[in-house]
Write an enzyme that holds these catalytic residues in place. Structure first.
Site, mmCIF file in Angstrom:
data_model
loop_
_atom_site.group_PDB
_atom_site.id
_atom_site.type_symbol
_atom_site.label_atom_id
_atom_site.label_comp_id
_atom_site.label_asym_id
_atom_site.label_seq_id
_atom_site.Cartn_x
_atom_site.Cartn_y
_atom_site.Cartn_z
ATOM 1 N N PRO A 141 55.722 -96.314 -87.057
ATOM 2 C CA PRO A 141 56.554 -95.131 -86.791
ATOM 3 C C PRO A 141 56.816 -94.864 -85.310
ATOM 4 O O PRO A 141 56.380 -93.862 -84.744
ATOM 5 C CB PRO A 141 55.745 -94.003 -87.435
ATOM 6 N N CYS A 142 57.599 -95.729 -84.694
ATOM 7 C CA CYS A 142 57.924 -95.573 -83.269
ATOM 8 C C CYS A 142 58.712 -94.292 -83.015
ATOM 9 O O CYS A 142 58.701 -93.771 -81.898
ATOM 10 C CB CYS A 142 58.664 -96.798 -82.747
ATOM 11 N N HIS A 143 59.366 -93.748 -84.052
ATOM 12 C CA HIS A 143 60.117 -92.502 -83.871
ATOM 13 C C HIS A 143 59.179 -91.329 -83.575
ATOM 14 O O HIS A 143 59.614 -90.309 -83.064
ATOM 15 C CB HIS A 143 60.980 -92.210 -85.104
#
Length: 187
Positions: A141-143
């Protein structure tokens, strides 16, 4: 050494068309939504030109179902999804493992991830580079990883930082300015 075979599937979600690619070892690539199946397939194949459309394994089907739930706004945990990150730098794999521990509706910063890995804030740029090169955005989950001060930062997926903001809003993360403070009544 034998070449790894990659298969892929393009599928529709409430957020648009996504793409997923896999090997025998796990998910190798995930394409965040675009407006058309063709655009998603083009983006996915740009990174995996030898991939072939294929029948998904049960594990891939579970991941697809989870992605669909995610884009419907349902709390979803991808931390158990098997990934194939072969070819990724060892430090990037450590960064990805740390990012996977940031759960639904939570955020961290590039600097905080660097500190968690024991490399200090000067490695925040390295964390940013790893997030920009994340082959399985959403599943890693880089967001949820923000710039210093909780600023949105960049996002290399279609739609850029506005897509990042929409994904965080879907998870209930408020990125707007804080509500005004209540005025004191003088007590």
């Amino acid at each position: 050494m034998a070449e790894t075979t990659h298969h892929y599937l393009i599928f529709e979600t409430a957020g648009g068309f996504c793409g997923i690619a896999w090997s025998d070892a796990g998910i190798t690539r995930f394409q965040l939504p675009t407006k058309s199946a063709e655009a998603t397939e083009r983006l996915l194949l740009r990174r995996l030109p030898d991939a072939e459309a294929g029948a998904p394994t049960p594990a891939v089907l579970e991941t697809v179902a989870a992605v669909k739930r995610y884009f419907q706004g349902e709390e979803t945990d991808f931390s158990g999804v098997d990934l194939d990150l072969a070819g990724q730098d060892a430090f990037f794999r450590d960064i990805y493992a740390a990012a996977r521990r940031v759960g639904w509706g939570r955020t961290t910063t590039y600097g905080a991830l660097a500190k968690e890995l024991g490399v200090g804030p000067e490695a925040a740029r390295d964390v940013g580079q790893a997030m920009a090169k994340n082959p399985v955005a959403l599943i890693i989950p880089c967001h949820r990883v923000l710039a210093a001060g909780g600023k949105i930062g960049g996002f290399s997926a279609p739609g850029g930082s506005s897509s990042k903001a929409r994904m965080l809003e879907l998870e209930g993360v408020n990125l707007g300015p804080p509500p005004p403070a209540q005025q004191s009544l003088g007590f």
